[in-house]
Design an enzyme around this catalytic site. Sequence first.
Site, short mmCIF file in Angstrom:
data_model
loop_
_atom_site.label_atom_id
_atom_site.label_comp_id
_atom_site.label_asym_id
_atom_site.label_seq_id
_atom_site.Cartn_x
_atom_site.Cartn_y
_atom_site.Cartn_z
CB SER A 142 3.94 2.43 3.20
OG SER A 142 3.66 3.84 3.35
CE1 TYR A 167 -0.74 1.75 0.90
CE2 TYR A 167 0.14 3.31 2.29
CZ TYR A 167 0.13 2.62 1.18
OH TYR A 167 1.39 2.55 0.36
N1 LIG Z 1 4.48 5.84 -4.41
C1 LIG Z 1 4.60 6.11 -3.24
O1 LIG Z 1 4.71 7.21 -2.87
C2 LIG Z 1 4.73 4.84 -2.21
C3 LIG Z 1 4.80 5.11 -0.98
C4 LIG Z 1 5.02 4.12 -0.01
C5 LIG Z 1 4.64 2.77 -0.55
N2 LIG Z 1 4.33 2.46 -1.85
C6 LIG Z 1 3.99 1.43 -2.22
O2 LIG Z 1 4.69 0.72 -3.42
C7 LIG Z 1 3.83 -0.01 -4.32
C8 LIG Z 1 3.96 0.62 -5.54
O3 LIG Z 1 3.39 1.89 -5.49
P1 LIG Z 1 3.02 2.52 -6.72
O4 LIG Z 1 3.25 3.92 -6.37
O5 LIG Z 1 4.11 2.17 -7.75
O6 LIG Z 1 1.37 2.36 -6.86
P2 LIG Z 1 0.62 2.19 -8.25
O7 LIG Z 1 -0.83 2.07 -7.83
O8 LIG Z 1 0.95 3.07 -9.37
O9 LIG Z 1 1.00 0.52 -8.64
C9 LIG Z 1 0.53 -0.51 -8.32
C10 LIG Z 1 -0.32 -1.27 -9.26
O10 LIG Z 1 -0.73 -2.61 -8.66
C11 LIG Z 1 -1.76 -2.86 -9.24
N3 LIG Z 1 -2.64 -3.56 -8.45
C12 LIG Z 1 -3.38 -3.04 -7.25
N4 LIG Z 1 -4.06 -4.12 -6.77
C13 LIG Z 1 -3.86 -5.32 -7.45
C14 LIG Z 1 -4.20 -6.63 -7.34
N5 LIG Z 1 -5.28 -6.88 -6.45
N6 LIG Z 1 -3.71 -7.57 -8.17
C15 LIG Z 1 -3.03 -7.35 -9.22
N7 LIG Z 1 -2.65 -5.97 -9.33
C16 LIG Z 1 -3.08 -4.85 -8.45
C17 LIG Z 1 -2.41 -1.51 -9.66
O11 LIG Z 1 -3.16 -1.70 -11.21
C18 LIG Z 1 -1.16 -0.77 -9.95
O12 LIG Z 1 -1.04 -0.64 -11.20
C19 LIG Z 1 2.57 -0.22 -3.48
O13 LIG Z 1 2.59 -1.37 -2.71
C20 LIG Z 1 2.20 0.98 -2.57
O14 LIG Z 1 1.53 0.62 -1.72
C21 LIG Z 1 4.17 3.77 -2.76
#
Ligand SMILES: NC(=O)c1ccc[n+]([C@@H]2O[C@H](COP(=O)([O-])OP(=O)(O)OC[C@H]3O[C@@H](n4cnc5c(N)ncnc54)[C@H](O)[C@@H]3O)[C@@H](O)[C@H]2O)c1
Length: 350
Positions: A142, A167
Amino acid sequence: MKILVTGAAGFIGSYVCKRLLSRNDEVVGLDNLNNYYDVNLKYGRLDTLGISKENIDWYKFVGSSKYSSFRFVRMNLEDKQAMQMLFANEHFDKVVNLAAQAGVRYSIENPYAYVESNIDGFLNILEGCRHYEVKHLIYASSSSVYGLNGKVPFSEKDSIAHPVSLYAATKKSNELMAHTYSHLYGVPSTGLRFFTVYGPWGRPDMSPFLFADAMLHHRPIKVFNKGDMLRDFTYIDDIVEGVLRVIDNVPSPDFNWCAEMPDPSTSTAPYKIYNIGNSHPVRLMDFIQAIEEAIGHPAEKIFLPMQPGDVYQTNADTTALQNELGFKPDKPIKEGVKETIEWYRSFYQL
Ligand SMILES: NC(=O)c1ccc[n+]([C@@H]2O[C@H](COP(=O)([O-])OP(=O)(O)OC[C@H]3O[C@@H](n4cnc5c(N)ncnc54)[C@H](O)[C@@H]3O)[C@@H](O)[C@H]2O)c1
């Protein structure tokens, strides 16, 4: 190619699955469907992948009605035994780990959720990759790892020793853990630092969605740090294009790596870190204005101080992505916001 995508019901994961399936990869999607935010959105995304809510159950593999090479399983990353069996039975070529407890503000109140999913869960991913000879692990880091860094744009070559939320600390830990597995066991790994991702099917805990929701329901919006913030908002299609290019580009050891002047983004191990961001940071007030234009009326704004754990700006240096993978995210903010609002209105029938 057989690929495990974790977080498949999530915002980014559901798009990554779709792109992989459209080019005929075999995909297993994993998600625990937790209720951190409206779970109907997660079921809705899975529905677009041909997985219907009625068929989903813990540990049960569900075949897609739309894509013959897609199966979905509900599972917790931190379930060591279940994860071991998954890797042993499926023999994945590549793993894309997008499942995580996301969100900066939530980590202030719920620290344990971050360690369970992002640390314990990630260790299970690393162990699976190690023991079942996965050819490439791609995982979400991130932009928040840049923490207190003030030098912009943020480069992968900068040191990132000052995270300001748990985080961010777990994401930095993932990069450190991945490096040890790349070094000790030769697991090729690439960490992706995503910068504020938005678009249709986006996350309801993030500002684009929160603003749209409040404005379409004629509620005031909360504007932190009195609007004085810069964010490198990145459209979902640009993120997915970056992820796909990275999947196909397995890192090799960097023989020019120098221990006296260590570049944090590469290594003597098969290890790599990339920023994926739009690299055109937008003032928060300009982003709000783009939403106002797409919706057609101005927002009532409540100006509030900076939130603990938040950073003043994010700004991606994407030189490495451009030079090494020939890709630069470039979706203009107005277009991206317009498409996001159109989706929002149709999904929630507003
Ligand atoms: N969206 C953003 O702006 C952003 C920015 C930086 C990093 N990220 C990272 O990208 C990745 C995807 O982000 P996103 O926006 O799609 O988030 P999101 O929350 O929509 O997707 C993550 C998914 O992982 C599942 N999950 C969480 N913990 C779990 C576990 N222990 N076991 C199984 N499933 C689990 C959740 O149910 C969710 O559907 C994440 O790692 C997030 O930290 C996202």
